[in-house]
Scaffold this motif. Structure first.
Motif, PDB file in Angstrom:
ATOM      1  N   ASN A   1      23.410   5.050 -13.634  1.00  0.00           N
ATOM      2  CA  ASN A   1      22.058   5.499 -13.302  1.00  0.00           C
ATOM      3  C   ASN A   1      21.821   5.467 -11.789  1.00  0.00           C
ATOM      4  O   ASN A   1      20.942   4.754 -11.286  1.00  0.00           O
ATOM      5  CB  ASN A   1      21.030   4.623 -14.033  1.00  0.00           C
ATOM      6  CG  ASN A   1      19.639   5.225 -13.986  1.00  0.00           C
ATOM      7  OD1 ASN A   1      19.450   6.391 -13.619  1.00  0.00           O
ATOM      8  ND2 ASN A   1      18.659   4.433 -14.365  1.00  0.00           N
TER       9      ASN A   1
ATOM     10  N   ASN B   1      18.444   5.911 -10.484  1.00  0.00           N
ATOM     11  CA  ASN B   1      17.491   4.888 -10.933  1.00  0.00           C
ATOM     12  C   ASN B   1      16.363   5.510 -11.767  1.00  0.00           C
ATOM     13  O   ASN B   1      15.193   5.150 -11.625  1.00  0.00           O
ATOM     14  CB  ASN B   1      16.917   4.140  -9.730  1.00  0.00           C
ATOM     15  CG  ASN B   1      16.357   2.781 -10.138  1.00  0.00           C
ATOM     16  OD1 ASN B   1      16.764   2.220 -11.162  1.00  0.00           O
ATOM     17  ND2 ASN B   1      15.418   2.276  -9.367  1.00  0.00           N
ATOM     18  N   THR B   2      16.724   6.432 -12.604  1.00  0.00           N
ATOM     19  CA  THR B   2      15.744   7.079 -13.466  1.00  0.00           C
ATOM     20  C   THR B   2      15.308   6.121 -14.567  1.00  0.00           C
ATOM     21  O   THR B   2      16.134   5.469 -15.200  1.00  0.00           O
ATOM     22  CB  THR B   2      16.359   8.329 -14.115  1.00  0.00           C
ATOM     23  OG1 THR B   2      16.854   9.171 -13.090  1.00  0.00           O
ATOM     24  CG2 THR B   2      15.321   9.071 -14.936  1.00  0.00           C
ATOM     25  N   ARG B   3      14.005   6.053 -14.763  1.00  0.00           N
ATOM     26  CA  ARG B   3      13.490   5.145 -15.787  1.00  0.00           C
ATOM     27  C   ARG B   3      13.410   5.892 -17.114  1.00  0.00           C
ATOM     28  O   ARG B   3      12.781   6.948 -17.208  1.00  0.00           O
ATOM     29  CB  ARG B   3      12.106   4.635 -15.398  1.00  0.00           C
ATOM     30  CG  ARG B   3      11.560   3.569 -16.329  1.00  0.00           C
ATOM     31  CD  ARG B   3      10.234   3.029 -15.826  1.00  0.00           C
ATOM     32  NE  ARG B   3       9.799   1.870 -16.589  1.00  0.00           N
ATOM     33  CZ  ARG B   3       9.090   1.952 -17.703  1.00  0.00           C
ATOM     34  NH1 ARG B   3       8.728   3.130 -18.188  1.00  0.00           N
ATOM     35  NH2 ARG B   3       8.725   0.841 -18.347  1.00  0.00           N
ATOM     36  N   SER B   4      14.035   5.351 -18.102  1.00  0.00           N
ATOM     37  CA  SER B   4      13.987   5.987 -19.417  1.00  0.00           C
ATOM     38  C   SER B   4      13.575   4.945 -20.447  1.00  0.00           C
ATOM     39  O   SER B   4      13.994   3.796 -20.384  1.00  0.00           O
ATOM     40  CB  SER B   4      15.366   6.550 -19.783  1.00  0.00           C
ATOM     41  OG  SER B   4      16.313   5.510 -19.787  1.00  0.00           O
TER      42      SER B   4
ATOM     43  N   ALA C   1      12.287  -0.160 -20.931  1.00  0.00           N
ATOM     44  CA  ALA C   1      13.085   0.829 -20.218  1.00  0.00           C
ATOM     45  C   ALA C   1      14.562   0.497 -20.305  1.00  0.00           C
ATOM     46  O   ALA C   1      14.954  -0.658 -20.500  1.00  0.00           O
ATOM     47  CB  ALA C   1      12.643   0.881 -18.759  1.00  0.00           C
TER      48      ALA C   1
ATOM     49  N   PRO D   1      18.229  -0.016 -15.215  1.00  0.00           N
ATOM     50  CA  PRO D   1      17.996   0.566 -13.897  1.00  0.00           C
ATOM     51  C   PRO D   1      19.353   0.850 -13.256  1.00  0.00           C
ATOM     52  O   PRO D   1      20.397   0.727 -13.903  1.00  0.00           O
ATOM     53  CB  PRO D   1      17.248  -0.547 -13.162  1.00  0.00           C
ATOM     54  CG  PRO D   1      17.757  -1.793 -13.799  1.00  0.00           C
ATOM     55  CD  PRO D   1      18.038  -1.441 -15.237  1.00  0.00           C
TER      56      PRO D   1
END
Lengths: 285, 861
Positions: free
Chosen positions: B824, B827-830, B847, B850
């Motif tokens: 990631n 650092n996309t928050r999913s 989430a 990170p």
């Protein structure tokens, strides 16, 4: 159920206000019955305490509905009576209501048969009082009660069923426009010499102004209670505080970063059905 | 030579060559008419001598000898005839003849000084003190792995002077040598395009033997020639499985996002839904994780990922390849309705003993591959995680017990090749997973938690039989258990002692036509027991039984030229002690048509039964007696094609449809041992019943590029998975339904042993059941949620970019590899698991990971 390590690691909390103490929308914050412990034949006063951060017109309804066990559950509420009683006997409706809506009720004498210790307590689920706050027009059940159908009619039966099983219609009510709360009351026999009372709630220190971001102490006295503080902004550092035997308890509230008035609500619960509510406003500079 | 006279005596001692002494005397001579005195005849004088080669055999045996020759030297001084008159054997005779035939002489002369032809006795004496003296010798090994190199050219060059360079080729032992190298300074170089090595200085001193060991770095395949993009051929598949995706262990170990773990690479293949938190759970073709099975060499293992899902329980260096069967597999496999992942271990014997030590963020490993003989090898692997040790100081002051996974595993592998008798190999696998408590432990929680262990010893004998048949016999024994311990004496466990036997005989169909056969016995048995004494799980229940599950299968393969039809049937029986006996018959049919050497079309349909666990069949605590459950099963159908493309590319497209019947619904969710985050799905807490059905269908696409420097693929899975239980009349989406799953990744090798890679992933968010409203319980001050329609909402889509960098340094006797795997990068928050705030007015969610840099070091020796 089973601890899972990542959840545990991700669950590390920071030191800011507890977000659970911030009320962002419409909420029934408490139902205060007086007395909180009742017997068949008693008269009782119930206050439905509402907080609405958004403001605007709201309708509030409260009702006693003690669902009976088994198949009786589908029949509605014990308070509706063996013979149909008018809805007004166990409901209260307030249109364009304020923060507190009061209703007065008479506990049906026939509920004495359900008092624990009289041999038929198995079917009794303690008397339940429901408090509902809705933005005007959001809750059709309030309109149905307000129409006050004739006792025993099909409409009346339908309303009573809805009051007995709110989960039937609650999913169809917009979550942000409604708040339904429930309170179990203590139930006792008519000859019981001891009746519980609501705890006191005295603000010993309640500042009315604070600097932005400041942590402000509020001091209260009450009985043996758990204190639940709420705020419209900022937030209390803990979601609940324990208090004992009239000793002062200090709540830490952290002011928000922006200026303006902030509404605070403090509720105490004595775990016996007794409750008390304090409201205040703090101006953040 | 008519008219000659015998020579009365030795008349001359002729010469000394490099390795032989020659003694010659005159035997006869031709006379001129005017010659008067034979005494005046002179012997021929050598003007060009060829040194005889000391025979290798004789030199090795330290033999000396004298070969007696008769040679005729004409008037021009040429040797016109030679023969052995006193042989010595051992190669001396040939060596002497070969040398003398090329000699040239100043001819013999008579008393008048005229040249005359003569026959002379010519004795060649071979003496060791005159043999060539080896004074430089050495061994060439491959740098990093220390394996001896055979057939590699080496060159000894003087650093000064005009002495010519000497060359040699290493023998089977990697050895080379030179004799009679004059004193001086030299440089040893490698004359082979496959290797690179710095020159090794060699100092030759008179009278001393100089020994040298040189290490050559093997060049990567693409470095050997001028065409760096040369590709490897696509290898046609030879197995009966219609949909089989193989991954070479050495390839997938360097893929981004895998942390070097071979099995995690399977998650990038089509047919696999994305698992939350990047964990190791495999959700295959819309079936539940528990519907799929993991095997090592065909034998089932209870746990393939350690807790946390980051690491496979078997060291990847023991593996030859990972085979992913998303569905429609042959009758060799059974008892499950999802997919299968098979780990196939190596059975080779290493050229020499080697091993490694590795460290990464989670664990440390030690591995050794020991060559016991040319036919026997022993491998040892040990691993231990230290997540708990790393985090323990962080939580030292915490009063709340925080659990972290701790695991260790070990493998012992013994392989023995028996000429004509096949291969015997044994694999011992031990694995231990548990949660440990970090920080202070005021509640003595360390004795609580989830523990999963197993030990397995598997022995396998694979051997050829007569007339093209081959046989494989496997025996597995070992206990396995999972246990949950809670406060107040509450506990839960499931235990089994596995005794598994697999016997299979196979005869492949001829490539051009004919019938092949696969027949087998697959027996699983052993005592099983369980106990659930946890308040949250409901009433206490327990049971114990000896479970036996024999299976027979037969699978004829009919081949008509390019058409292959595989029609198999598998019969399963399972006896749960005296509780219940169940059986099933699973027919399966597969068709493969090799339309061209590069195109294959395939189709398959089959039934896949999955027996209930013993726990589900045991008498219910409510006293309902044995639960009357049928066997859940699936009807799997698939059709697709494989297309080999130029430049090492290939394309595979598969459409699949799985219909699930008689699925068991009930209180399973409450009783399941969660080793991954619970999904929060709606729980049917009622008694078990076969009231569930389901369906999954979709399209899978896999485009791969496999070149010398490049491994890359793009995979896409488009599908839908639904379930229908008894709590609803309408089907709802499966918990892990992900209509779109895309993976694109590559790993590219750069010069100087650098390797880079990246992976991009996209997946539709998992469905979840939304919260329609809530009731505020003023007495407990908690909100009770009221569910909306089951799985009627979806989490936001997931996407991430992962990158990986590898670098290897090769030293003489060992190699060091470093990798950095960054998950990631953006650092996309999913959101992975839906959660709500306290009053359920806002969806918050847990989430996913990170940005997470994971690095590791590995030293190979």
């Amino acid at each position: 159920m089973i601890a899972w390590w990542l959840l545990a690691l991700l669950g590390c909390a920071d030191n800011g206000p507890d977000p659970d103490t911030v009320i962002g929308n419409l909420r029934v914050v408490s139902v205060v019955a007086d007395p909180p412990e009742v017997a068949p034949g008693d008269d009782i006063t119930v206050d439905i305490e509402v907080y609405d951060r958004q403001g605007g017109s709201i309708d509030v309804m409260g009702w006693f509905c003690t669902p009976l066990g088994g198949s009786a559950l589908t029949g509605g509420c014990a308070e509706a009576g063996p013979t149909a009683r008018p809805l007004s006997a166990f409901t209260v409706v307030a249109t364009d209501a304020g923060l507190t809506t009061r209703g007065t009720f008479h506990v049906p004498e026939e509920l004495a048969a359900l008092v624990p210790g009289d041999g038929v307590a198995d079917d009794l689920i303690r008397p339940v009082f429901w408090g509902l706050a809705c933005r005007s027009g959001a809750c059709p059940v309030i309109d149905a009660v307000r129409d006050d159908p004739a006792p025993g009619s099909a409409s009346w039966s339908d309303v009573v069923t809805q009051l007995g099983r709110p989960t039937l219609w609650l999913p169809d009510v917009p979550l942000d426009d409604s708040s339904l709360a429930t309170r179990f009351l203590m139930f006792t026999g008519a000859g019981d010499p001891y009746r519980a009372t609501n705890p006191p709630l005295v603000a010993v220190s309640a500042p009315t102004a604070a600097d932005a971001g400041e942590i402000v102490p509020f001091v209260f006295r009450s009985g043996d209670v758990i204190v639940y503080p709420f705020a419209s902004d900022g937030g209390f550092l803990l979601a609940s505080y324990g208090a004992a035997n009239g000793l002062p308890v200090t709540l830490q509230w952290q002011a928000p970063k922006r200026s303006g008035p902030v509404d605070l609500v403090v509720v105490v619960e004595d775990q016996q059905g007794g409750s008390a509510v304090w409201r205040g406003t703090v101006t953040v500079r | 030579m008519g008219g000659g006279h015998p020579c009365p005596a030795r008349i001359s001692l002729a010469r000394r060559t490099a390795n032989a002494v020659v003694v010659a005397w005159l035997l006869s001579w031709a006379t001129h008419a005017e010659a008067q005195d034979t005494e005046a005849v002179t012997l021929p004088v050598p003007v060009h001598e060829v040194a005889p080669v000391y025979p290798d055999e004789a030199l090795a045996e330290r033999l000396e000898a004298t070969v007696g020759l008769e040679i005729d030297v004409d008037e021009d001084g040429r040797v016109v005839q030679a023969q052995v008159v006193a042989p010595a054997g051992h190669g001396f005779d040939e060596a002497a003849l070969a040398a003398v035939r090329d000699d040239r002489f100043e001819p013999a002369r008579d008393g008048l000084g005229r040249p005359v032809a003569v026959r002379i006795r010519y004795d060649v004496r071979f003496t060791l003190d005159a043999a060539p003296v080896v004074n430089v010798r050495g061994v060439l090994k491959e740098a990093g792995v220390r394996e001896v190199l055979e057939g590699v050219g080496v060159r000894l060059e003087p650093t000064q002077g005009v002495e010519p360079a000497r060359t040699a080729t290493t023998d089977a032992a990697g050895a080379f040598s030179w004799a009679d190298v004059p004193d001086g300074a030299y440089a040893l170089r490698i004359d082979d395009a496959r290797f690179r090595a710095d020159p090794v200085p060699v100092e030759v001193v008179a009278g001393q033997l100089t020994e040298v060991t040189s290490y050559a770095v093997r060049l990567r395949p693409w470095e050997e020639d001028d065409d760096p993009d040369a590709f490897v051929d696509v290898v046609a598949r030879a197995t009966p499985e219609v949909t089989e995706r193989r991954l070479a262990a050495e390839d997938v170990r360097v893929l981004p996002g895998s942390f070097g773990d071979v099995l995690r690479a399977v998650q990038n293949l089509p047919g696999v839904a994305r698992s939350p938190f990047g964990l190791g759970t495999l959700i295959i073709r819309g079936t539940a994780p528990e519907d799929s099975r993991y095997t090592i060499d065909g034998v089932e293992v209870p746990l393939v990922f350690h807790f946390g899902g980051l690491t496979t329980v078997v060291n990847g260096d023991l593996l030859d390849e990972v085979v992913f069967l998303p569905g429609n597999f042959g009758v060799r496999y059974g008892r499950n309705q999802g997919g299968r992942v098979e780990l196939r271990t190596r059975t080779d014997v290493p050229e020499h003993t080697h091993g490694y030590v590795s460290l990464d963020l989670f664990q440390a490993s030690v591995y050794a591959d020991i060559r016991l003989s040319e036919r026997t090898a022993l491998s040892v692997s040990l691993r231990r995680s230290y997540i708990d040790a790393v985090l323990n100081p962080v939580f030292q002051g915490s009063d709340q017990p925080i659990r972290a996974p701790a695991f260790w595993d070990g493998q012992l592998r013994l392989v023995h090749h028996m000429p004509g008798q096949g291969t015997l190999d044994a694999l011992l696998v031990v694995s231990d997973d548990r949660f440990t408590v970090l920080g202070n432990d005021p509640t003595n929680a360390s004795r609580l938690g989830l523990i999963q262990t197993y030990q397995q010893l598997r022995v396998r004998w694979r051997r050829p039989l007569q007339e093209g048949w081959r046989n494989e016999l496997s025996l597995l024994v070992g206990p396995q258990s999972q246990k949950l311990a809670l406060n107040g004496g509450q506990d839960a466990y499931e235990r089994r002692v596995a005794i598994d036997v697999r016997e299979e005989v196979v005869k492949e169909a001829d490539d051009h036509g004919g019938i092949g056969w696969r027949l087998g016995l697959d027996l699983k048995m052993g005592p099983e027991s369980f106990r659930f004494n946890v308040a949250d799980f409901g009433p206490e229940e327990q049971g114990k039984a000896f479970v036996a599950a024999p299976s027979l299968y037969v699978e004829p393969t009919f081949r008509w030229g390019p058409v292959t039809l595989i029609a198999g049937v598998r019969s399963d029986l399972v006896a749960f002690g005296d509780v219940r006996t169940m059986w099933s018959i699973d027919p399966r049919l597969a068709l493969r048509v090799d339309v061209s050497p590069t195109t294959t079309v395939r189709a398959s349909v089959g039934r896949y039964s999955q027996f209930p666990t013993y726990r589900k069949l045991a008498p219910a605590p409510e006293g309902d007696g044995v639960q009357d459950l049928a066997t859940p099963w699936a009807l799997q159908t698939a059709v697709g094609f494989d297309q080999a493309l130029p430049l090492g590319m290939s394309l595979e497209v598969t459409a699949f449809h799985t219909e699930l019947f008689d699925q068991i619904v009930g209180r399973e969710q409450r009783l399941r041992f969660f080793t991954v985050p619970p999904t929060g799905e709606t729980v049917d807490g009622g008694t078990y019943a076969n009231d569930g059905t389901g369906r999954a269908y979709g399209l899978e696409l896999l485009f791969k590029v496999r070149q010398r420097r490049l491994v890359a693929w793009f995979s896409a899975t488009l599908g839908r998975s639904e379930r229908l239980g008894r709590t609803s009349d309408e089907p709802s989406l499966f918990t892990y339904d992900q209509p779109v799953v895309l993976n694109a990744l590559f790993s590219y090798e750069l010069p100087k042993r650098w390797r880079i890679g990246a992976r991009v992933r996209y997946a539709t968010g998992n469905p979840y059941t939304p919260i329609a409203n809530r009731v505020y319980d003023l007495d407990s001050r908690r909100f009770a949620p009221i569910d909306g329609d089951t799985t009627s909402a979806r989490l936001p889509p997931f996407w991430s970019l992962d990158v990986r960098v590898d670098k290897q340094w090769v030293f003489r006797k060992w190699a060091l590899t470093f990798y950095l795997d960054v998950l990631n990068v953006t650092n996309t928050r999913s959101l992975e698991i839906p959660t709500w705030n306290a009053d359920y007015s806002e969806l918050e969610g847990i989430a996913g990971l990170p940005i997470l840099p994971v690095f590791g070091l590995r030293g190979d020796w």
